[in-house]
Scaffold this motif. Structure first.
Motif: not given
Length: 472
Positions: A120-129, A401-407
């Motif tokens: 899975g991958i999660e994205y933090d838009s505030s840090s860009g990480k 599926q993980s990327l779509m789930n986390h939009m």
């Protein structure tokens, strides 16, 4: 420049191409570290070039395949005994790509081959990480390249799980090794179906194979090589016609017809199919010069068209796919002439039967295939060679599926996922994700017929240039 940690997810041809352009760019420094993820079986090969039977030939001559100027070209790497036109197995090309990947890793201490699955991958838009989940461990990255290979196989007749149905035939040398009966059907008539036919007849000595598809059309036969110098369908001509970030399909068609006329190619070649597959193969074999000129024109213009494909309006893109795509596709990835001659021979001998108009399949003590014309055919074993799906929502990849789930990603109605002109991922939640890039099977809705090694190379180079522009 600050330290930049990069993840490449997918170690097939696209991922290796991306890595190669990244480390061989003059802007590459020790401040950039790269982890490339894949399993041990497909790292450096991908699904398309995995270890398999030697009869599974690539449909492109060896001297037209390479990983770019920073590597030995494929034909030189093979060291053929003479200069003849050479078609090799998919496994051989996989050996070449894997060898080049291992060379990159051994000569760049900043590059690490990670034989692990990204869950899975999660994205933090505030840090860009980006936080990648790998075997219950979390790893932080600044940039991510999605170079995931083909999606799962389609199942148009909902037969997956049925006894006697082989849902995904690859690798053939393992999946089809235990087939013993002579009442075998194959769903599809494309390059995967041809692979299955060759394996079953050449290796398994099967007496009869039947191909079932909706159209019955096989790819065309590769004609003689032609040197094409474009005059009308050029990058400059097409770029001049882009207004307000759109180009009209009528302009593209007009330029292409001008080019056909200039190259002395008759438009009627696009409509040479008769409905009799073996007869059509024979026609191509007997007209290799004229057919080859059309094919090499299409190969020549494809990278140019792929660059402006994204500028078509939604309606024009739909119109192109409905009216013209099948004509281009038939001539874009032709089979080697030696393969076609064997198919014709097996057809004449009654060992290969091609049945079109497939409408419905019943599963009852084997499989009964019903056609639009009222035909009814029964087979004991049915091999699925319909190819991978294009809709990411129908895929079974956990990471997708993980990327779509986390939009973080969103499906494109034309296949793959939504990306911008620079192949940055477009998220329905946060908009353009500047640190995440995609190429390959995930960008088929934006990159027209971009699965050839040559075009993947060019697109990877453009994407890496964008990467460096983004980080500097």
């Amino acid at each position: 420049m600050k330290q930049t940690k990069v993840a490449i997810i997918g170690g097939g041809v696209t991922g290796v191409s991306m890595l190669s352009h990244l480390v061989h760019d003059e802007r590459f420094t020790s401040g950039i570290t790269v982890d490339i993820y894949d399993n041990a079986y497909t790292m450096g090969r991908g699904q398309a070039y995995q270890e398999d039977n030697e009869h599974l030939l690539i449909n492109v001559p060896a001297d037209e395949m390479s990983l770019g100027e920073s590597h030995p070209d494929y034909k030189s790497w093979l060291k053929p005994e003479n200069g003849q036109e050479l078609y090799t197995s998919r496994q051989q090309f996989g050996d070449y790509v894997k060898d080049q990947l291992e060379t990159i890793a051994s000569t760049h201490e900043e590059v690490h081959l990670r034989y692990a699955k990204v869950d899975g991958i999660e994205y933090d838009s505030s840090s860009g990480k980006f936080t990648l989940s790998i075997d219950e461990e979390e790893v932080l990255y600044d940039r991510v390249f999605l170079t995931i290979g083909q999606l799962r196989y389609g199942d148009p007749y909902n037969l997956k799980g049925s006894q006697g149905f082989l849902y995904d035939p690859y690798p053939l040398s393992r999946k089809l090794a235990d087939i013993e009966d002579d009442n075998i059907g194959i769903l599809g008539a494309g390059l995967s179906a041809i692979d299955c036919v060759r394996y079953l007849i050449l290796d398994k000595q099967v007496k009869k194979v039947s191909l079932f598809s909706r159209s019955g059309d096989m790819p065309s036969v590769r004609g003689e090589r032609a040197e094409i110098i474009l005059r009308h369908f050029t990058e400059e001509s097409l770029r001049d016609r882009i207004q307000n970030d759109e180009i009209a399909l009528t302009d593209i068609i007009a330029l292409f017809k001008e080019e056909l006329a200039h190259q002395n190619i008759d438009e009627s070649l696009f409509f040479r199919r008769t409905g009799n597959t073996l007869q059509d193969l024979n026609y191509d074999l007997e007209h290799q010069e004229t057919v080859g000129r059309l094919q090499y024109l299409i190969i020549k213009v494809n990278p140019i068209f792929s660059d402006v494909y994204q500028y078509l309006s939604r309606n024009d893109k739909k119109a192109f796919l409905e009216k013209y795509h099948h004509l281009i596709e038939e001539n874009h990835s032709p089979m080697p002439a030696e393969v076609a001659r064997l198919l014709v021979q097996w057809g004449d001998e009654g060992r290969l039967h091609i049945i079109d108009g497939t409408e419905h399949i019943k599963k009852e003590d084997g499989f009964t295939i019903l056609t639009k014309e009222g035909g009814e055919y029964r087979v004991d074993t049915l091999i699925n060679a319909t190819g991978p799906v294009k809709d990411v929502r129908r895929g079974d990849s956990e990471i997708i599926q993980s990327l779509m789930n986390h939009m973080i990603i969103a499906p494109s109605e034309f296949g793959g996922i939504m990306v911008d002109a620079s192949r940055h991922v477009i998220s329905p939640k946060v908009g353009t994700v500047r640190g995440m890039y995609a190429l390959g099977a995930l960008t088929i809705g934006s990159d027209y017929l971009s699965n050839s090694v040559q075009l993947l190379q060019k697109n990877a180079q453009k994407l890496i240039n964008r990467f460096y522009e983004d980080i500097y």
